[in-house]
Design a protein around this motif. Structure first.
Motif, PDB file in Angstrom:
ATOM      1  N   ILE A  28       0.856  -1.186  -0.065  1.00 42.42           N
ATOM      2  CA  ILE A  28       0.088  -0.056   0.036  1.00 42.42           C
ATOM      3  C   ILE A  28       0.829   1.250  -0.084  1.00 42.42           C
ATOM      4  O   ILE A  28       0.635   2.226  -0.734  1.00 42.42           O
ATOM      5  CB  ILE A  28      -1.028  -0.172   1.367  1.00 42.42           C
ATOM      6  N   ALA A  29       1.970   1.152   0.887  1.00 43.16           N
ATOM      7  CA  ALA A  29       2.809   2.307   0.814  1.00 43.16           C
ATOM      8  C   ALA A  29       3.484   2.581  -0.441  1.00 43.16           C
ATOM      9  O   ALA A  29       3.646   3.608  -1.082  1.00 43.16           O
ATOM     10  CB  ALA A  29       3.936   2.290   1.999  1.00 43.16           C
ATOM     11  N   ASP A  30       3.876   1.463  -1.336  1.00 37.01           N
ATOM     12  CA  ASP A  30       4.469   1.519  -2.472  1.00 37.01           C
ATOM     13  C   ASP A  30       3.503   2.053  -3.489  1.00 37.01           C
ATOM     14  O   ASP A  30       3.907   2.975  -4.560  1.00 37.01           O
ATOM     15  CB  ASP A  30       4.854   0.116  -3.144  1.00 37.01           C
ATOM     16  N   LEU A  31       1.980   1.917  -3.513  1.00 37.29           N
ATOM     17  CA  LEU A  31       1.011   2.131  -4.493  1.00 37.29           C
ATOM     18  C   LEU A  31       1.110   3.747  -3.818  1.00 37.29           C
ATOM     19  O   LEU A  31       0.697   4.460  -5.371  1.00 37.29           O
ATOM     20  CB  LEU A  31      -0.127   1.513  -4.137  1.00 37.29           C
ATOM     21  N   LEU A  32       1.025   4.193  -2.892  1.00 37.08           N
ATOM     22  CA  LEU A  32       0.780   5.516  -2.548  1.00 37.08           C
ATOM     23  C   LEU A  32       2.033   6.359  -2.915  1.00 37.08           C
ATOM     24  O   LEU A  32       2.022   7.494  -3.517  1.00 37.08           O
ATOM     25  CB  LEU A  32       0.694   5.715  -0.874  1.00 37.08           C
ATOM     26  N   SER A  33       3.185   5.834  -2.882  1.00 41.49           N
ATOM     27  CA  SER A  33       4.440   6.422  -3.443  1.00 41.49           C
ATOM     28  C   SER A  33       4.361   6.566  -5.070  1.00 41.49           C
ATOM     29  O   SER A  33       4.930   7.439  -5.566  1.00 41.49           O
ATOM     30  CB  SER A  33       5.720   5.716  -3.041  1.00 41.49           C
ATOM     31  N   PHE A  62       2.631  10.236  -2.912  1.00 39.37           N
ATOM     32  CA  PHE A  62       2.653  10.305  -1.644  1.00 39.37           C
ATOM     33  C   PHE A  62       3.535   9.473  -0.868  1.00 39.37           C
ATOM     34  O   PHE A  62       3.696   8.280  -0.929  1.00 39.37           O
ATOM     35  CB  PHE A  62       1.300   9.868  -0.905  1.00 39.37           C
ATOM     36  N   ILE A  63       4.533  10.339   0.173  1.00 40.42           N
ATOM     37  CA  ILE A  63       5.320   9.547   0.571  1.00 40.42           C
ATOM     38  C   ILE A  63       4.824   9.234   2.159  1.00 40.42           C
ATOM     39  O   ILE A  63       4.764  10.114   2.807  1.00 40.42           O
ATOM     40  CB  ILE A  63       6.903  10.329   0.844  1.00 40.42           C
ATOM     41  N   VAL A  64       4.582   8.130   2.435  1.00 38.17           N
ATOM     42  CA  VAL A  64       3.900   7.337   3.624  1.00 38.17           C
ATOM     43  C   VAL A  64       4.760   6.301   3.911  1.00 38.17           C
ATOM     44  O   VAL A  64       5.149   5.311   3.141  1.00 38.17           O
ATOM     45  CB  VAL A  64       2.573   7.139   3.494  1.00 38.17           C
ATOM     46  N   ASP A  65       5.168   6.328   5.389  1.00 35.63           N
ATOM     47  CA  ASP A  65       5.878   5.215   5.860  1.00 35.63           C
ATOM     48  C   ASP A  65       4.878   3.770   6.193  1.00 35.63           C
ATOM     49  O   ASP A  65       3.671   4.047   6.544  1.00 35.63           O
ATOM     50  CB  ASP A  65       6.412   5.514   7.418  1.00 35.63           C
ATOM     51  N   LYS A  66       5.196   2.831   5.902  1.00 36.60           N
ATOM     52  CA  LYS A  66       4.421   1.603   5.816  1.00 36.60           C
ATOM     53  C   LYS A  66       3.853   1.497   7.315  1.00 36.60           C
ATOM     54  O   LYS A  66       2.708   0.851   7.511  1.00 36.60           O
ATOM     55  CB  LYS A  66       5.148   0.250   5.428  1.00 36.60           C
TER      56      LYS A  66
END
Length: 191
Positions: free
Chosen positions: A98-103, A107-111
């Motif tokens: 999910i974090a990779d999909l957001l990036s 969007f930079i989000v920590d897992k």
């Protein structure tokens, strides 16, 4: 003895608190282990300055998190996974995916900030919470779809089930016809 705690100490206080302890406890335990500092004027002023700087930094982080949360609201992600005939995934969708999909969307989000209520192991649409800050979170949707190979396998499995059901029905009908023929022969032989 008044001390400023440098770390959380159970049954005493949290980081940054000024505590009053017995002289021996402070001198023999807290100070040598660098769990506390003496609460003199210089250290108290330094602590107050650090608290103000930290407060400003936290407020900036909160404002930045709110702006990211506003842009994240309403986002729908889609992931294609290999699934079985009943819609169960081989494996699961993880926080990292999910974090990779957001990036990929910028969007930079920590897992660790992605909160899943439970592991995603089926096809469907799921609500996911992304905690961007202590007081700021955003809800996104994740759509888990079957891969084309999974769809083909599911269709083949359904066709095999239908074929087996038809074979069983034909075998049952043949058995019923044979039983009726045997009864007719027995009735003819008697009569």
């Amino acid at each position: 003895m008044k001390l400023i705690l440098r770390e959380n100490v159970p049954n005493l206080g949290k980081i940054g608190e000024i505590v009053d302890v017995a002289n021996g406890y402070g001198r023999n335990y807290l100070l040598p282990r660098k769990l506390a500092l003496l609460a003199n004027d210089r250290n108290v002023k330094q602590l107050q300055h650090l608290q103000r700087v930290t407060q400003v930094r936290l407020e900036r982080a909160r404002v930045a998190a709110q702006s990211v949360a506003e842009s994240l609201r309403g986002v729908t992600l889609s992931v294609v996974k290999h699934a079985g005939a009943e819609g169960k995934l081989y494996g699961s969708v993880t926080n990292r995916e999910i974090a990779d999909l957001l990036s990929d969307r910028g969007f930079i989000v920590d897992k660790r900030d992605i909160k899943l209520p439970e592991a995603i192991r089926t096809l469907g649409i799921f609500d996911i919470t992304v905690e961007l800050h202590q007081s700021v979170s955003a809800d996104i949707k994740l759509e888990v779809e079957a891969s084309e190979l999974s769809k083909i396998e599911a269709a083949e499995a359904e066709a095999a089930r239908v074929f087996e059901a038809q074979e069983k029905a034909v075998a049952d009908a043949a058995a019923a016809v044979a039983a009726a023929a045997a009864e007719a022969e027995a009735a003819e032989a008697e009569g």
